[in-house]
Design a protein around this motif. Structure first.
Motif, PDB file in Angstrom:
ATOM      1  N   LEU A 312       0.819  -1.208   0.000  1.00 31.55           N
ATOM      2  CA  LEU A 312       0.000   0.000   0.000  1.00 31.55           C
ATOM      3  C   LEU A 312       0.853   1.258   0.000  1.00 31.55           C
ATOM      4  CD1 LEU A 312      -3.053   0.674   0.103  1.00 31.55           C
ATOM      5  CD2 LEU A 312      -2.801   0.940   2.571  1.00 31.55           C
ATOM      6  N   TRP A 313       1.811   1.353   0.956  1.00 32.64           N
ATOM      7  CA  TRP A 313       2.593   2.586   0.987  1.00 32.64           C
ATOM      8  C   TRP A 313       3.616   2.659  -0.144  1.00 32.64           C
ATOM      9  CZ3 TRP A 313       7.631   1.433   1.656  1.00 32.64           C
ATOM     10  CH2 TRP A 313       8.028   0.441   2.564  1.00 32.64           C
ATOM     11  N   MET A 314       4.004   1.508  -0.699  1.00 27.14           N
ATOM     12  CA  MET A 314       4.884   1.537  -1.870  1.00 27.14           C
ATOM     13  C   MET A 314       4.169   2.128  -3.075  1.00 27.14           C
ATOM     14  SD  MET A 314       6.971  -2.084  -1.561  1.00 27.14           S
ATOM     15  CE  MET A 314       7.424  -2.026  -3.289  1.00 27.14           C
ATOM     16  N   ASN A 315       2.875   1.805  -3.211  1.00 23.38           N
ATOM     17  CA  ASN A 315       2.092   2.347  -4.324  1.00 23.38           C
ATOM     18  C   ASN A 315       1.769   3.825  -4.125  1.00 23.38           C
ATOM     19  OD1 ASN A 315       2.085  -0.135  -5.629  1.00 23.38           O
ATOM     20  ND2 ASN A 315       0.155  -0.784  -4.706  1.00 23.38           N
ATOM     21  N   TRP A 316       1.510   4.202  -2.912  1.00 21.67           N
ATOM     22  CA  TRP A 316       1.152   5.591  -2.626  1.00 21.67           C
ATOM     23  C   TRP A 316       2.369   6.509  -2.566  1.00 21.67           C
ATOM     24  CZ3 TRP A 316      -2.971   5.020   1.877  1.00 21.67           C
ATOM     25  CH2 TRP A 316      -4.150   4.498   1.327  1.00 21.67           C
ATOM     26  N   LEU A 317       3.509   5.962  -2.135  1.00 22.36           N
ATOM     27  CA  LEU A 317       4.716   6.776  -1.943  1.00 22.36           C
ATOM     28  C   LEU A 317       5.888   6.185  -2.705  1.00 22.36           C
ATOM     29  CD1 LEU A 317       4.367   7.196   1.934  1.00 22.36           C
ATOM     30  CD2 LEU A 317       3.711   8.875   0.192  1.00 22.36           C
ATOM     31  N   PRO A 318       5.808   6.135  -4.036  1.00 24.08           N
ATOM     32  CA  PRO A 318       6.915   5.553  -4.799  1.00 24.08           C
ATOM     33  C   PRO A 318       8.199   6.364  -4.615  1.00 24.08           C
ATOM     34  CG  PRO A 318       5.388   6.694  -6.254  1.00 24.08           C
ATOM     35  CD  PRO A 318       4.742   6.658  -4.901  1.00 24.08           C
ATOM     36  N   LEU A 319       9.307   5.661  -4.515  1.00 26.01           N
ATOM     37  CA  LEU A 319      10.594   6.311  -4.293  1.00 26.01           C
ATOM     38  C   LEU A 319      10.925   7.285  -5.420  1.00 26.01           C
ATOM     39  CD1 LEU A 319      13.155   6.516  -2.560  1.00 26.01           C
ATOM     40  CD2 LEU A 319      14.083   4.593  -3.843  1.00 26.01           C
ATOM     41  N   GLU A 320      10.558   6.924  -6.640  1.00 25.54           N
ATOM     42  CA  GLU A 320      10.832   7.786  -7.797  1.00 25.54           C
ATOM     43  C   GLU A 320      10.177   9.158  -7.617  1.00 25.54           C
ATOM     44  OE1 GLU A 320      10.122   7.744 -12.650  1.00 25.54           O
ATOM     45  OE2 GLU A 320       9.605   6.009 -11.412  1.00 25.54           O
ATOM     46  N   LYS A 321       8.944   9.146  -7.135  1.00 22.96           N
ATOM     47  CA  LYS A 321       8.216  10.406  -6.947  1.00 22.96           C
ATOM     48  C   LYS A 321       8.857  11.260  -5.860  1.00 22.96           C
ATOM     49  CE  LYS A 321       3.564  12.139  -5.906  1.00 22.96           C
ATOM     50  NZ  LYS A 321       2.158  11.732  -5.588  1.00 22.96           N
ATOM     51  N   LEU A 322       9.264  10.620  -4.762  1.00 15.65           N
ATOM     52  CA  LEU A 322       9.895  11.355  -3.667  1.00 15.65           C
ATOM     53  C   LEU A 322      11.247  11.912  -4.092  1.00 15.65           C
ATOM     54  CD1 LEU A 322       9.156   8.906  -0.688  1.00 15.65           C
ATOM     55  CD2 LEU A 322       7.899  10.970  -1.316  1.00 15.65           C
ATOM     56  N   TYR A 323      12.023  11.094  -4.786  1.00 12.20           N
ATOM     57  CA  TYR A 323      13.385  11.474  -5.159  1.00 12.20           C
ATOM     58  C   TYR A 323      13.399  12.620  -6.169  1.00 12.20           C
ATOM     59  CZ  TYR A 323      18.299  10.833  -6.464  1.00 12.20           C
ATOM     60  OH  TYR A 323      19.647  11.025  -6.690  1.00 12.20           O
ATOM     61  N   LEU A 324      12.420  12.636  -7.057  1.00  6.74           N
ATOM     62  CA  LEU A 324      12.374  13.656  -8.106  1.00  6.74           C
ATOM     63  C   LEU A 324      11.532  14.871  -7.716  1.00  6.74           C
ATOM     64  CD1 LEU A 324      12.015  11.381 -11.272  1.00  6.74           C
ATOM     65  CD2 LEU A 324      14.096  12.437 -10.351  1.00  6.74           C
ATOM     66  N   SER A 325      11.072  14.907  -6.468  1.00  5.94           N
ATOM     67  CA  SER A 325      10.263  16.037  -6.018  1.00  5.94           C
ATOM     68  C   SER A 325      11.139  17.281  -5.845  1.00  5.94           C
ATOM     69  CB  SER A 325       9.563  15.706  -4.703  1.00  5.94           C
ATOM     70  OG  SER A 325      10.518  15.508  -3.670  1.00  5.94           O
ATOM     71  N   ALA A 326      10.505  18.424  -5.648  1.00  6.31           N
ATOM     72  CA  ALA A 326      11.248  19.680  -5.509  1.00  6.31           C
ATOM     73  C   ALA A 326      12.137  19.677  -4.269  1.00  6.31           C
ATOM     74  CB  ALA A 326      10.265  20.847  -5.465  1.00  6.31           C
TER      75      ALA A 326
END
Length: 391
Positions: A312-326
């Motif tokens: 669940l949290w892997m789908n909601w909080l993918p590492l790619e999204k966090l890493y490429l965030s501002a």
């Protein structure tokens, strides 16, 4: 057999003489926070992350990952430290496993029920049938690796303590040095495991050999030495991290080695973990709030690392999204804290339920089962019939 050194009172790290030292309990919470950050980094899009070009942000993320096995070492050290000078018997070990199993069973069944809801809502697509079997027998089926390995270690503990004490100081020191050379120093070499793998009870046996020697025979290290251990561990990790990142940047190969020094039971993690444990242990304060929160630290592990919750949290909080965030570091920090806080709140509810029910007479059912089983194994009394004498 060599005499067992009990050590001077000044070197003993007590947990309050019946009152839990909240400094150590605070460290328990911090170690679990490290483990959550490790799982959030490693458990999601890990291969994609390693393939990214070296940047300060990537190095920072790698050190967040590296905190996982520091946390594992600290958590095990806290668990075993105060058992080393107690009377460890098979009964006491089985009782600890019994109490551990209650918490595992509660969360395995509760989270399985939640998984059925998640599957119906289309949020979980894994095998429910396999998960059901694991949920009924969470300890023996290794639904979570740590408690299974720890329970196996507890079964061995009375015999390990007896054996280590029988060896005496000199032989114990030799064994500890061999273990350090075989798994500590040699473990710094890539491709070298010497049959020791992460998630194995043998890791706990390895740590036990080292910790018990220090606890029984060595003088307590100074605060300055604690900081030297922490800095040495961090220094080794920095050198490895930068070296393998440079190799990957120049060749495009060996991406997996960028995380090599942070993974599993590496000695830098042990240096950092033991240095932190000693620093926290020499500070003593008492807080019911901290102790209550720390009582749910293990529950945080069980909840956040359950297969369905992890998905669940892997789908909601993918590492790619966090890493490429501002703001990647801020995003990761907020997510780790959010997962930790949610799981902690859930286990505090479990803790309250247990306090009103099974913990009112903790271990009573175990004592009943133990007494019944030992009664059945007692030899039957032999009644002698007097011989009849002839008149």
């Amino acid at each position: 057999m060599a005499s067992h050194k009990t050590g001077r009172p000044s070197r003993r790290i007590q947990n309050g003489g019946g009152k839990r030292n909240s400094s150590i309990e605070l460290l328990r919470l911090l170690s679990m926070l490290m483990i959550v950050s490790f799982h959030l980094c490693v458990g999601n899009r890990y291969d994609w992350f390693l393939a990214q070009p070296p940047t300060p942000t990537k190095v920072a993320y790698q050190f967040l990952m590296g905190g996982g096995w520091v946390g594992n070492f600290i958590f095990f050290t806290i668990s075993i430290w105060f058992l080393l000078d107690r009377q460890n018997t098979l009964k006491s070990s089985l009782k600890r496993i019994w109490i551990l199993e209650r918490e595992l069973l509660f969360w395995s069944l509760a989270l399985f029920a939640a998984t059925l809801f998640l599957r119906k809502a289309g949020l979980y697509s894994g095998s429910v049938l396999k998960l059901a079997a694991h949920s009924v027998l969470p300890l023996t089926t290794s639904l979570w690796w740590y408690p299974t390995s720890y329970a196996m270690f507890l079964l061995l503990l009375p015999f390990l303590v007896t054996g280590m004490k029988a060896l005496g100081e000199r032989a114990h020191r030799s064994l500890a040095l061999i273990a350090l050379l075989m798994w500590g120093i040699a473990g710094l070499l890539p491709f070298t495991r010497n049959d020791l793998h992460g998630g194995s009870v043998l890791v706990f046996v390895y740590w036990f050999v080292l910790l018990s020697y220090y606890r029984w025979y060595m003088e307590r290290i100074s605060a300055a030495t604690c900081w030297k251990l922490i800095l040495a561990g961090l220094g080794i990790e920095v050198v490895y991290c930068l070296a393998f990142s440079l190799v990957f940047a120049m060749t495009g190969k060996g991406a997996g080695f960028q995380f090599f020094i942070f993974d599993n039971w590496k000695i830098p993690s042990m240096f950092i973990g033991f240095g932190l444990f000693e620093l926290f242990a020499r500070r003593e304060f008492h807080s019911r709030c901290v102790n209550c929160l720390a009582g749910s630290a293990f529950g945080v592990y069980l909840v956040h690392y359950h297969p369905a919750v992890k998905t669940l949290w892997m789908n909601w909080l993918p590492l790619e999204k966090l890493y490429l965030s501002a703001h990647p570091l801020a995003a990761m920090t907020v997510c780790v804290l959010a997962i930790f806080a949610c799981c902690l709140a859930l286990d505090l509810v479990r803790q309250g339920l247990f306090a009103m029910t099974v913990d009112r007479n903790r271990g009573r059912w175990f004592e009943l089962v133990w007494n019944k089983s030992t009664e059945r194994t007692k030899p039957m009394p032999v009644h002698t019939v007097p011989a009849h004498t002839e008149k």
